[in-house]
Motif scaffolding. Structure first.
Motif, PDB file in Angstrom:
ATOM      1  N   CYS A  60       0.843  -1.195   0.000  1.00 41.52           N
ATOM      2  CA  CYS A  60       0.000   0.000   0.000  1.00 41.52           C
ATOM      3  C   CYS A  60       0.882   1.251   0.000  1.00 41.52           C
ATOM      4  N   CYS A  94       0.209   2.889   3.847  1.00 41.67           N
ATOM      5  CA  CYS A  94       0.601   2.243   5.119  1.00 41.67           C
ATOM      6  C   CYS A  94       1.595   1.107   4.926  1.00 41.67           C
ATOM      7  N   SER A 127       1.092  -1.847   3.911  1.00 43.53           N
ATOM      8  CA  SER A 127       0.533  -3.190   4.049  1.00 43.53           C
ATOM      9  C   SER A 127       0.548  -3.930   2.699  1.00 43.53           C
ATOM     10  N   CYS A 165      -6.096  -0.942  -0.667  1.00 43.68           N
ATOM     11  CA  CYS A 165      -5.548  -1.539   0.550  1.00 43.68           C
ATOM     12  C   CYS A 165      -6.693  -2.006   1.443  1.00 43.68           C
ATOM     13  N   CYS A 170      -6.093   0.009   5.200  1.00 41.22           N
ATOM     14  CA  CYS A 170      -6.412   1.430   5.423  1.00 41.22           C
ATOM     15  C   CYS A 170      -7.331   1.979   4.331  1.00 41.22           C
TER      16      CYS A 170
HETATM   17 ZN   LIG Z   1      -2.894   0.812   3.508  1.00 39.28          ZN
END
Ligand SMILES: [Zn+2]
Length: 307
Positions: free
Chosen positions: A216, A219, A221, A233, A236
């Protein structure tokens, strides 16, 4: 005026990319945290200098060398009368000095920034002399974090705490700037800066061990999925245009594996096979320069193709 901007340290950048794709070892994680904190502190200092020191002739993040020894200057201000050096520390919490040793409360010894500052200042002074520059040097340690208390600070050590930064910079800003002499010092420094390098084996990782996919953009991820033309994502909910995500992944791949050949196959794999190889190829053709034929096709950055 900022003559030289600060860049995110290479090691921090790599650790950030790696942390998305593998579990960092305890040692690397600690390093990552320390580098992040240090960089945050430097950015915080930059925010102050932008606000209160708009006249300052400022060079950030200088890696210089004298007598085969490298030294790093976090920030440097050139006035007509003197050169100011700043070592920025983002320590948070309570500390105390005891006989030239710095401890974190209750009793953990930490690296003494005064010694570090003195070494860099001394090398910088010799460096200037070797370039025929005569200018008084004033060097300061800035404890930038608002919640940093240091007891028994040695006197006359040019230490500035968060609460004094504004007044210090406001006063510094009243100096005279941009004489011919300071311009020539800037030129010498700009032409002497070394590129940041990482000691060999400072970080070890392989392509195979890293998780594939598209992190992402917000963040980091790896729980992302391709929905139509966007990467979304699941953690988030940030969305990014997929073509931007692919370019970002290509750049990340190049940062992590600078000596690997860039091919559509490897990028498709790097993105976790969520992006078809044909699409990776289109992106590479559009943003990079093609080299080689048939099985040897690979891509290089535009600026490397036309330096
Ligand atoms: Zn994210």
């Amino acid at each position: 005026m900022i003559v030289k901007e600060r860049k995110k340290p290479k090691e921090l950048l790599l650790l950030e990319l790696l942390s998305n794709r593998k579990m960092l070892s305890a040692r690397d994680y600690k390093k990552y945290q320390n580098l992040s904190l240090g960089y945050e502190g430097e950015l915080r200092f930059d925010a102050y200098t932008k606000k209160y020191g708009e006249k300052l002739i400022m060079l950030n993040d200088l890696l210089l060398r004298h007598n085969e020894q490298y030294f790093q200057i976090d920030s440097c201000v050139i006035t007509n009368d003197a050169i100011y050096l700043f070592e920025i520390k983002n320590y948070q919490g309570q500390y105390y000095f005891d006989k030239d040793i710095l401890y974190k409360v209750p009793n953990k010894e930490i690296e003494n920034p005064i010694l570090q500052r003195n070494r860099a200042t001394s090398l910088f002074r010799m460096f200037l002399q070797s370039k025929g520059i005569q200018s008084p040097l004033k060097s300061y340690i800035i404890f930038i974090h608002p919640q940093c208390t240091i007891y028994q600070t040695p006197l006359n050590q040019q230490i500035i705490f968060h609460s004094n930064i504004q007044s210090f910079l406001t006063k510094l800003n009243e100096n005279q700037y941009s004489s011919k002499k300071s311009q020539s010092i800037v030129k010498v420094l700009e032409s002497s800066v070394h590129q940041e390098f990482l000691p060999e084996n400072s970080l070890s990782y392989t392509f195979d061990e890293l998780q594939k996919g598209i992190p992402c953009c917000q963040c980091g991820s790896m729980n992302t999925e391709l929905i139509n033309r966007t990467i979304k994502c699941s953690d988030c909910e940030t969305e990014e245009v997929a073509s931007d995500s692919i370019i970002r992944c290509i750049n990340e791949f190049q940062e992590l594996f600078p000596s690997e050949k860039l091919t559509s196959g490897i990028i498709s794999k790097w993105c976790g096979n969520s992006i078809a190889q044909a699409r990776c190829k289109r992106m590479l053709l559009k943003h990079f320069s093609k080299r080689g034929e048939t099985k040897n096709v690979h891509y290089i950055k535009e600026e490397e193709a036309h330096p």
